[in-house]
Design a protein around this motif. Sequence first.
Motif, mmCIF file in Angstrom:
data_model
loop_
_atom_site.group_PDB
_atom_site.id
_atom_site.type_symbol
_atom_site.label_atom_id
_atom_site.label_comp_id
_atom_site.label_asym_id
_atom_site.label_seq_id
_atom_site.Cartn_x
_atom_site.Cartn_y
_atom_site.Cartn_z
ATOM 1 N N ALA A 17 2.883 -7.742 -7.541
ATOM 2 C CA ALA A 17 2.960 -6.291 -7.806
ATOM 3 C C ALA A 17 3.417 -5.543 -6.561
ATOM 4 C CB ALA A 17 1.595 -5.776 -8.262
ATOM 5 N N ASP A 18 2.999 -5.989 -5.388
ATOM 6 C CA ASP A 18 3.397 -5.320 -4.143
ATOM 7 C C ASP A 18 4.905 -5.493 -3.903
ATOM 8 O OD1 ASP A 18 3.050 -3.886 -1.799
ATOM 9 O OD2 ASP A 18 2.406 -5.610 -0.612
ATOM 10 N N ILE A 19 5.397 -6.726 -4.096
ATOM 11 C CA ILE A 19 6.841 -6.974 -3.923
ATOM 12 C C ILE A 19 7.622 -6.079 -4.888
ATOM 13 C CG2 ILE A 19 8.697 -8.684 -4.125
ATOM 14 C CD1 ILE A 19 6.476 -10.866 -3.653
ATOM 15 N N SER A 77 6.656 -3.311 -6.239
ATOM 16 C CA SER A 77 6.522 -1.903 -5.874
ATOM 17 C C SER A 77 7.482 -1.547 -4.735
ATOM 18 C CB SER A 77 5.080 -1.591 -5.480
ATOM 19 O OG SER A 77 5.003 -0.263 -5.025
ATOM 20 N N HIS A 78 7.576 -2.405 -3.716
ATOM 21 C CA HIS A 78 8.532 -2.111 -2.628
ATOM 22 C C HIS A 78 9.941 -1.966 -3.196
ATOM 23 C CE1 HIS A 78 5.539 -4.412 0.108
ATOM 24 N NE2 HIS A 78 5.133 -3.189 -0.168
ATOM 25 N N THR A 79 10.261 -2.873 -4.123
ATOM 26 C CA THR A 79 11.605 -2.842 -4.701
ATOM 27 C C THR A 79 11.798 -1.552 -5.508
ATOM 28 O OG1 THR A 79 11.388 -5.239 -4.866
ATOM 29 C CG2 THR A 79 13.233 -4.242 -6.027
ATOM 30 N N VAL A 88 4.652 5.904 -4.392
ATOM 31 C CA VAL A 88 3.404 5.274 -4.856
ATOM 32 C C VAL A 88 2.586 4.740 -3.674
ATOM 33 C CG1 VAL A 88 2.431 3.572 -6.440
ATOM 34 C CG2 VAL A 88 4.565 4.704 -7.010
ATOM 35 N N HIS A 89 3.278 4.251 -2.636
ATOM 36 C CA HIS A 89 2.530 3.720 -1.485
ATOM 37 C C HIS A 89 1.622 4.770 -0.845
ATOM 38 C CE1 HIS A 89 4.445 -0.087 -1.963
ATOM 39 N NE2 HIS A 89 3.783 -0.571 -0.921
ATOM 40 N N PRO A 90 2.123 5.984 -0.564
ATOM 41 C CA PRO A 90 1.190 6.957 0.017
ATOM 42 C C PRO A 90 -0.010 7.241 -0.891
ATOM 43 C CG PRO A 90 3.407 7.904 -0.237
ATOM 44 C CD PRO A 90 3.508 6.468 -0.592
ATOM 45 N N THR A 150 -7.744 -3.873 -3.130
ATOM 46 C CA THR A 150 -6.552 -4.686 -2.839
ATOM 47 C C THR A 150 -5.296 -3.844 -3.095
ATOM 48 O OG1 THR A 150 -7.729 -6.699 -3.402
ATOM 49 C CG2 THR A 150 -5.325 -6.820 -3.497
ATOM 50 N N HIS A 151 -4.446 -3.767 -2.059
ATOM 51 C CA HIS A 151 -3.256 -2.901 -2.069
ATOM 52 C C HIS A 151 -2.384 -3.082 -3.329
ATOM 53 C CE1 HIS A 151 0.339 -0.960 -0.506
ATOM 54 N NE2 HIS A 151 1.012 -2.099 -0.512
ATOM 55 N N GLY A 152 -2.035 -4.324 -3.656
ATOM 56 C CA GLY A 152 -1.117 -4.575 -4.776
ATOM 57 C C GLY A 152 -1.720 -4.165 -6.113
ATOM 58 N N GLY A 172 -3.884 -1.652 -6.556
ATOM 59 C CA GLY A 172 -3.777 -0.184 -6.590
ATOM 60 C C GLY A 172 -2.366 0.252 -6.987
ATOM 61 N N LEU A 173 -1.366 -0.427 -6.458
ATOM 62 C CA LEU A 173 0.028 -0.081 -6.786
ATOM 63 C C LEU A 173 0.326 -0.324 -8.271
ATOM 64 C CD1 LEU A 173 1.799 -1.810 -3.748
ATOM 65 C CD2 LEU A 173 1.515 0.656 -4.062
ATOM 66 N N ALA A 174 -0.173 -1.465 -8.783
ATOM 67 C CA ALA A 174 0.083 -1.795 -10.198
ATOM 68 C C ALA A 174 -0.550 -0.750 -11.110
ATOM 69 C CB ALA A 174 -0.450 -3.191 -10.517
#
Length: 388
Positions: free
Chosen positions: A193-195, A197-199, A266-268, A280-282, A284-286
């Motif tokens: 999910a983190d990968i 999200s960056h994309t 979304v990161h901020p 866990t960061h990923g 939260g992003l998902a």
Amino acid sequence: MDKFIFSVPTTIFFGEGQARAFAEAVKSYGEKALIVFGGGSVKKNGIYDEITTALHAAGVKTVDHGGIEPNPRVESVRAGIDLVKKEGVDVIVPMGGGSTIDAAKLIAAGALTAADPWKIVIGEAKVTGALPICTVLTLAATGSEMDQGSVITNPETKEKLGWGSPKVLPKASLLNPAYTVSVNGYHTAAGTADIMSHTMENYFTVDDSAFVQDSMAEGVLRACIHAGPAALKDGGDLEARANLMWASSWAINGLLRKGKPQAWSVHPMEHELSAFYDITHGVGLAILTPRWLRHVLSAKTAPKIARFGRRVFDIKSEDDVDAANEAIEALYDFFVRMGIPMTLKEVGIGEEHLAEMAKACANHAGGVIRGFVDLHEEDILAIYKASL
Ligand code: NZQ
Ligand code: ZN
């Protein structure tokens, strides 16, 4: 396309059997290495032994600094800096995921200044230099192995903030997919999910003509959608692990964002969740991403979200708003299939701090997040509420 400079001189050692070559690269930067690691996974899965043996054989002495927390804390960085100064370390070798590598970056920069490392994070002290960093990646997620960024938590101020400098870009990174076989399902899903999200943070922009970057981003997203479930089904699937690992580096090393407007949305918003609740960061992003896309969907943004749906999830609807809605659903369903808890409540976040987090998020962004669509404090709060 806007003008840009692209320079990422990290030497990548990809695949099995490269520990010796990596150790020689470390040796070219000095004779004493600080080994930075987390809660002990590298000791259990044999990575610590394999790398330190290779380093010792190459003539590199090692000093250990373990115990870096997920969402790494500034106290652990301070302790690392003290050790570097006491032991006369020449080069930093983090072995782990993004947390360990991010802590190593601040140790590397903090060791060369008298300023407290938190001052570097908040921009009150300059990065005057940094010890060289050579990373051993053990979790495909953040891309810290090939970028200039680092995210550090200060529990005293309840802040989790990113900082970065070209000086802390890793000199070399060892990317052995076999080192990620022991990552459990939860962190495999969160990393995927983190990968993604960056994309997506790089991809979702309006009014640009970065067709090359966007087409590459769609490729990275398709790779994640293919490899994420495969790695979850069989943790030992090395083809899936290899694709996630390489996607991790290219999602955030600058290639996909160059030539485009750059503010991330979304990161901020997620960084406040993990600052207040240590989640866990990923994950939260998902949770936030589909709600964010739903919030910003309009006639202006529909064509880009629809394009994402058609090219990444093979959505067939011809109407852009229909295709955009289906794309958001497909993304949500993908995260559900990856076993990610998809509400804030499931990760222990209730309503009590949402307003405070929305305010802090807007403040940290300078008042407004100027991303795909401008997000004011009330928008951020609405997205948090929709994620409950
Ligand atoms: O601490 P250990 O024992 O190593 O266990 C870790 C940790 O519990 C475990 N793990 C890692 N590799 C493993 C493994 N367990 C078994 N086998 C392995 N091979 O996984 C857990 C999570 O590790 P962590 O490093 O926290 O995860 P991740 O790589 O997702 O890093 C998250 C941090 O990076 C920041 C996040 O905000 C968060 O603080 N980010 C850094 C970025 C950057 N530098 O550019 C960008 C990202 O957007 C992100 O914000
Ligand atoms: Zn991230």
